[in-house]
Design an enzyme around this catalytic site. Structure first.
Site, PDB file in Angstrom:
ATOM      1  N   SER A  74      16.870  43.756 102.000  1.00 31.21           N
ATOM      2  CA  SER A  74      17.806  43.785 100.864  1.00 31.21           C
ATOM      3  C   SER A  74      17.614  42.732  99.667  1.00 31.21           C
ATOM      4  O   SER A  74      18.099  42.838  98.544  1.00 31.21           O
ATOM      5  CB  SER A  74      19.258  43.873 101.001  1.00 31.21           C
ATOM      6  N   SER A 125      19.863  45.975  98.908  1.00 29.46           N
ATOM      7  CA  SER A 125      21.133  46.101  98.515  1.00 29.46           C
ATOM      8  C   SER A 125      21.579  45.180  97.351  1.00 29.46           C
ATOM      9  O   SER A 125      22.636  45.323  96.628  1.00 29.46           O
ATOM     10  CB  SER A 125      22.360  45.618  99.666  1.00 29.46           C
ATOM     11  N   LYS A 169      25.699  37.197  94.365  1.00 32.13           N
ATOM     12  CA  LYS A 169      25.752  38.434  94.940  1.00 32.13           C
ATOM     13  C   LYS A 169      27.391  38.477  95.682  1.00 32.13           C
ATOM     14  O   LYS A 169      27.913  37.703  96.063  1.00 32.13           O
ATOM     15  CB  LYS A 169      25.059  38.582  96.194  1.00 32.13           C
TER      16      LYS A 169
END
Ligand SMILES: [Mg+2]
Ligand SMILES: [Zn+2]
Lengths: 500, 100, 500
Positions: free
Chosen positions: C190, C166, C85
């Protein structure tokens, strides 16, 4: 407690000044409060900056135990309450010297609570009596970086070496009423910090900076609106700031104006203060607990260790010098004024007692007098501090032992000290080499006395006729003839007998 | 509680986010919608409740006072510190001139 | 060497790749090449990566193959290429948090979590797209464009769907077989919500298990990294590699990392599973309600006792979160100011403060600006107690709710999200509607508890639904075991048809 009588004479009458000080003291530590970067003064720009200090994305603070320990010890030295549960908060604002966009500080739960210190009476400085000044709190926080404005026509330069260095913010109560009290407070605080070893007190290097809060009022009125003059970095400037700021406020008020609560800057060049435009915009620091840090919980063992490591503090030391050592108030306060002086004196005292086989109390006056009136004077002439003294406490003790045992006289000791400072040689060696030993042999002294009396028959007659004051003249002549080496006591006795 | 355009402009200035013409006004209903919704927290009786300080019981660790003990959090890395700077000169970060 | 073609390799998960590489069924380089090819082929359609790093993946694979050739011990993730990420700082590889303000930022440091993964033998396929600064629930706030879910509704329409957020790049990439596993971060759901949206598995461990050092901060007291993968075992393996005490993070848990993979056990005899009645909200999606009932039946079947529990403050979790998270974010994001790294917008004639305002206006997307403004407001003078302090008190009550519930049960079962994936653009008009997506995920975040999402089945539109298991602090094992019990019974084999 007698109220200070410091007053500003305004057109409308007398005004009283109310002063509170926030002192930022750099904590003595090897590394920064929340990072491992070094704190040493004077490094190349940005050489002592970690990724944490530069607030790189994802960087996190981890507190330095030594900084916490030093702040706790400082709190203990001012008899303050130590909070076993404290917490760090963020103070949010934007400035180029503040990489995180917030300063990690302590607002809601500071490490150290209520304490106090006593400023001493000092008639000459305008302090008729000792006075207790309240200290509201001490909190631990990060220092900011430094901005340079003169290196480039359109840019300021940012150096983050100081960014993240640990500070103690020591917040006084608004208890001071004159520039002299404020000056004495800063000096006393500095003295304590240096004793504790939590701050080196180097004000010219910025290790101690004062935010000076000043307001004025008619005696007996409520507190007026205050201004805060930031980062004043000497005792003298603190006093000048107050003088100027109080006078300015009185002028404003007397001409019908109002004092604006604002941040000001002291200009040492002109001795005046001015409003700080860059920090003018409405402050709203949005303090909240730093979520990167947990509550700081101290255990009893930690506190015990802090307490046990505290040295004798200046007030206690001075009392002991007066009480146990029998020193005069003046001497005791001179010797305890700075931790380094006290340390030097105590080494000298120890060595002197040993060298003469006596108790420290029996040689304390001798050592104190010599240090204060002889060595300080001599060093002063050389432009040297005590730390730079070529004469060590041990060699000072050697010199004092020669005097104590009657090997040399006090006046010879002065010459020997000068030689010691010049050559770095020991007192014994100098006395030996230069033949400065005191003459105590009665026969030799008698012979000299007879010579002097014979050469000054007229004066002998006058003396015997009642002019007793001439006795000193005969002593002086005898000593001179003996190059100062005659034992003064023996000289006196023999003269008395011969003169009948 | 609710905000008006002036308040939004003030918050944006505190947060150093420039808002263009009309942007502050446009944000008013948006922020007020959120604020009206979070206002329901006021219903909760929190008498005697301490605000949370540590989500998982844990106390602050203190590190030893050693310079550069961990190279990742130590100094002496000026090149790394300045590597991404929009303006770096003579070892400094450059910013528009500040008048104090 | 291998009879698996490259699409066969990319169907493998962490455990299978690791054992295949270890036993020599295929090489790590072959695996990396296969995934690199999938990453490249899907980029235009799915936009899951901000940057691909095929060379890094190959280099790591070569190192693993070389180690194996020499007979050296291989790490927990040896030969497994993963997606990272783009919130984790990776040395020498652009790290943006999907923002313009960090575009081009190249860290000179590696986050603790990513460093641990590389040490364990994983390789990096690239930096995964996400909601900007992890603020969002649909991956529609990225400066680098939306991530498109590989899933489509079975209605014949081709409406592009949200992969959740997210960690939307992570979820999309795993579901589309662009990587076998990826890192995620979870501040208020998330990891779990995107996992649920894409039919994969993800676990947010106890707050403090994974170091936050080097992870771009959103809300410090909530942010927690965790693994996302295709099944429970893979999550257990990867979490072991990611977790562990980090002295650079003051909130890191100083606990050994349990052997979660070894401890996996789907037999829940003697375990209690709590069903929180407040989660059964009015108007709950029928398919979501049904999958929850399925989950209850599966866990019963696994030997668990089902108990009704109450989490009375559930409805206040989301509003509390939307005070606490923006407040922390407003401060955490203050460092993005154009001084030390990242974007600098310096309009003609602007001063320092103008530069800040221009840079931050240009560098932050709309949702980030919105949350910074909310956070600034709730911390500002006069509002702090009413909002922030009140929210933190409510947070205490929410944590207390869980503590009380866990006196009656070992884990809690609930839906992960109130609906299946929605279409891109469907919820962007109304921020509140978007926030409600995390209604089931946020309470565990506020309480710092371990929580995971496992696929439970498909809804009537053919889209995955997830079930959430919330555990006691430190009991990731209990969560993983319950997850495994569901996984074995849900028999979720559905995967998105390849249309890209
Ligand atoms: Mg101040
Ligand atoms: Zn301060």
């Amino acid at each position: 407690m007698t109220e200070s009588t410091y007053r500003i004479q305004g057109a409308t009458g007398e005004w009283e000044v109310v002063i509170g000080l926030e002192v930022h003291a750099q904590v003595t530590s090897n590394s920064k409060l929340f990072s491992g970067a070094a704190t040493e003064f004077g490094a190349e720009p940005n050489a002592q900056v970690s990724l944490v200090d530069a607030a790189m994305p994802g960087m996190l603070p981890v507190p330095n135990r030594e900084c916490i320990r030093q702040a706790v010890r400082t709190g203990m030295a001012i008899d303050a309450q130590i909070n076993k549960w404290s917490r760090f908060d963020r103070k949010n604002y934007f400035y180029a010297d503040l990489p995180q966009g917030y300063q990690i500080s302590q607002l809601y739960h500071p490490l150290v609570g209520e304490g106090s210190l006593t400023i001493d009476a000092d008639e000459k400085a305008g302090l008729p009596e000792a006075k207790v000044i309240g200290i509201e709190r001490i909190h631990v926080e990060q220092d900011a970086g430094k901005l340079m404005h003169d290196q480039h026509p359109t840019m300021s330069y940012v150096d983050l070496n100081r960014s993240g260095v640990a500070l103690m913010e020591i917040v006084s109560r608004p208890d001071m009423r004159s520039p002299a009290e404020a000056g004495a407070y800063v000096a006393k605080l500095r003295q304590i910090l240096r004793y504790v070893g939590s701050c080196d007190g180097n004000m010219d290097q910025g290790s101690m900076r004062c935010d000076v809060n000043v307001s004025v009022r008619k005696p007996g009125d409520e507190f007026g609106t205050r201004t805060e003059t930031k980062n004043v970095n000497s005792v003298r400037f603190v006093m000048a700031t107050i003088e100027h700021e109080a006078a300015r406020q009185v002028d404003v008020l007397e001409s019908g104006g109002k004092i604006v609560q604002e941040t000001r800057l002291f200009d040492p060049g002109t001795g005046t203060t001015r409003s700080m435009r860059s920090k003018e915009d409405a402050h709203d620091y949005r303090y909240f607990p730093d979520p990167d840090l947990l509550p700081l919980v101290l255990d009893d063992a930690f506190l015990e260790d802090c307490r046990n490591s505290l040295p004798e503090l200046p007030d206690a030391k001075r009392a002991r010098y007066e009480g146990d050592l029998g020193l005069s108030t003046y001497n005791a306060s001179v010797l305890t004024a700075d931790v380094e002086t006290a340390r030097w004196f105590e080494r000298l005292l120890g060595e002197t007692a040993t060298a003469q086989g006596k108790q420290p109390a029996d040689v304390a006056k001798q050592a104190a007098n010599w240090l204060i009136s002889e060595l300080f004077g001599a060093l002063n002439k050389l432009g040297k501090s005590l730390e730079e003294s070529p004469v060590s406490p041990a060699s000072g003790a050697e010199l004092l032992a020669l005097v104590g045992k009657g090997t040399i006289s006090g006046s010879i000791a002065k010459q020997v000290l000068e030689k010691m400072l010049e050559t770095g040689d020991g007192a014994n060696a100098i006395v030996e080499r230069e033949g400065l030993k005191q003459e105590s042999d009665t026969g030799a002294i008698e012979a000299k006395v007879e010579e002097i009396l014979a050469a000054n028959a007229d004066k002998v007659e006058q003396y015997r006729g009642g002019k007793q004051a001439l006795f000193g003249f005969f002593v002086g002549q005898t000593m001179k003839a003996m190059q100062g080496k005659g034992n003064p006591q023996v000289v006196n006795e023999i003269l008395k007998t011969k003169l009948g | 509680m609710s905000v008006d355009t002036a308040t939004v402009a003030k918050i944006a200035s505190l947060a150093r986010i420039k808002l263009g013409e009309g942007e502050a006004a446009a944000m008013v209903p948006e922020l007020n919608g959120i604020l009206a919704w979070v206002d329901q927290l006021g219903e909760v009786d929190v008498t005697g409740v301490e605000p949370m300080t540590a989500v998982i019981p844990n106390t602050l660790r203190l590190r030893d006072d050693v310079i550069d003990a961990d190279p990742l959090t130590g100094g002496g890395i000026r090149d790394k510190v300045l590597a991404n700077a929009p303006a770096a000169e003579h070892g400094f970060f450059g910013v528009p001139k500040v008048i104090e | 060497m291998t009879d698996l073609n490259s699409s066969g390799l990319t169907d493998l998960g962490v455990a299978a790749i690791r054992s295949g590489v270890a036993s020599g069924d295929f090489t790590a380089v072959e695996v990396a090449e296969a995934f690199n090819a999938n990453v490249a082929a899907a980029q235009d359609a799915l936009n899951a990566f901000i940057v691909a790093t095929p060379d890094r993946a190959i280099e790591a694979a070569q190192a693993v193959d070389a180690k194996r050739a020499k007979g050296e011990a291989l790490g927990k993730m040896a030969g497994v290429p993963i997606g990272m990420k783009d919130l984790f700082a990776t040395v020498g590889v652009q790290t943006t948090a999907a923002s313009h303000i960090l575009e081009g930022f190249t860290p000179q440091y590696e986050s603790t979590v990513s460093a641990k993964l590389w040490d364990a033998g994983a390789g990096m396929l690239g930096k995964l797209n996400l909601d900007q600064f992890a603020m969002g629930s649909s991956n529609e706030t990225s400066y680098f464009g939306n991530v498109v879910s590989p899933w489509r509704r079975n209605d014949g329409g081709n409406a592009p769907l949200a992969p959740g957020g997210s960690s939307g790049g992570s979820s999309a990439a795993i579901a589309a077989r662009l990587c076998p596993a990826a890192t995620g971060t979870d501040t208020g759901g998330s990891i779990r919500q995107p996992a649920a949206f894409t039919g994969i598995t993800g676990i947010k461990p106890t707050y403090g298990r994974c170091s936050r050092w080097g992870v771009v901060a959103f809300a410090s007291s909530l942010d927690q990294a965790g693994p996302m993968a295709r099944d429970v075992t893979d999550c257990a393996i990867m979490l072991e590699a990611m977790a562990g005490f980090d002295p650079k993070d003051s909130t890191s848990l100083n606990l050994p990392v349990p052997e979660w993979e070894k401890g996996l056990n789907a037999d829940l005899s003697g375990k209690g599973v709590g069903i929180p009645r407040e989660y059964r909200m009015d108007g709950m999606d029928a398919d979501v309600a049904k999958s929850w009932d399925d989950g209850i039946a599966w866990l019963k079947d696994a030997g668990a006792t089902i108990v009704d529990v109450s989490l009375p403050h559930t409805k206040y979790a989301l509003p509390a979160y939307y005070i606490i998270a923006p407040a922390e974010a407003s401060s955490n994001l203050a460092r993005y100011d154009g001084v030390r790294y990242g974007l600098r917008d310096l309009p003609d004639g602007s001063n320092l403060q103008d530069m800040y305002a221009a840079t931050r206006a240009a560098g932050f997307g709309a949702e980030v600006r919105r949350r910074i403004l909310i956070g600034t407001y709730v911390l500002s003078a006069g509002f702090y107690d009413a909002y922030y302090t009140q929210a933190q008190k409510v947070r205490t009550l929410i944590a207390r709710d869980f503590a009380q519930a866990f006196e009656q049960c070992d884990v809690i079962l609930a839906p992960t999200a109130p609906s299946a994936a929605f279409a891109l653009g469907e919820n962007t008009e109304d921020p509140l509607k978007m926030y409600l997506n995390d209604v089931f995920a946020v309470p565990a975040s506020l309480a710092g508890l371990p929580a995971m999402s496992v696929p439970a089945g498909l809804n009537r539109e053919g889209l995955p639904l997830g079930l959430q298991i919330i555990g006691k602090a430190f009991d990731e094992q209990g969560v993983l075991n319950a997850g495994l019990a569901i996984e074995q019974r849900a028999n979720f084999t559905a995967r998105p048809g390849k249309w890209w």
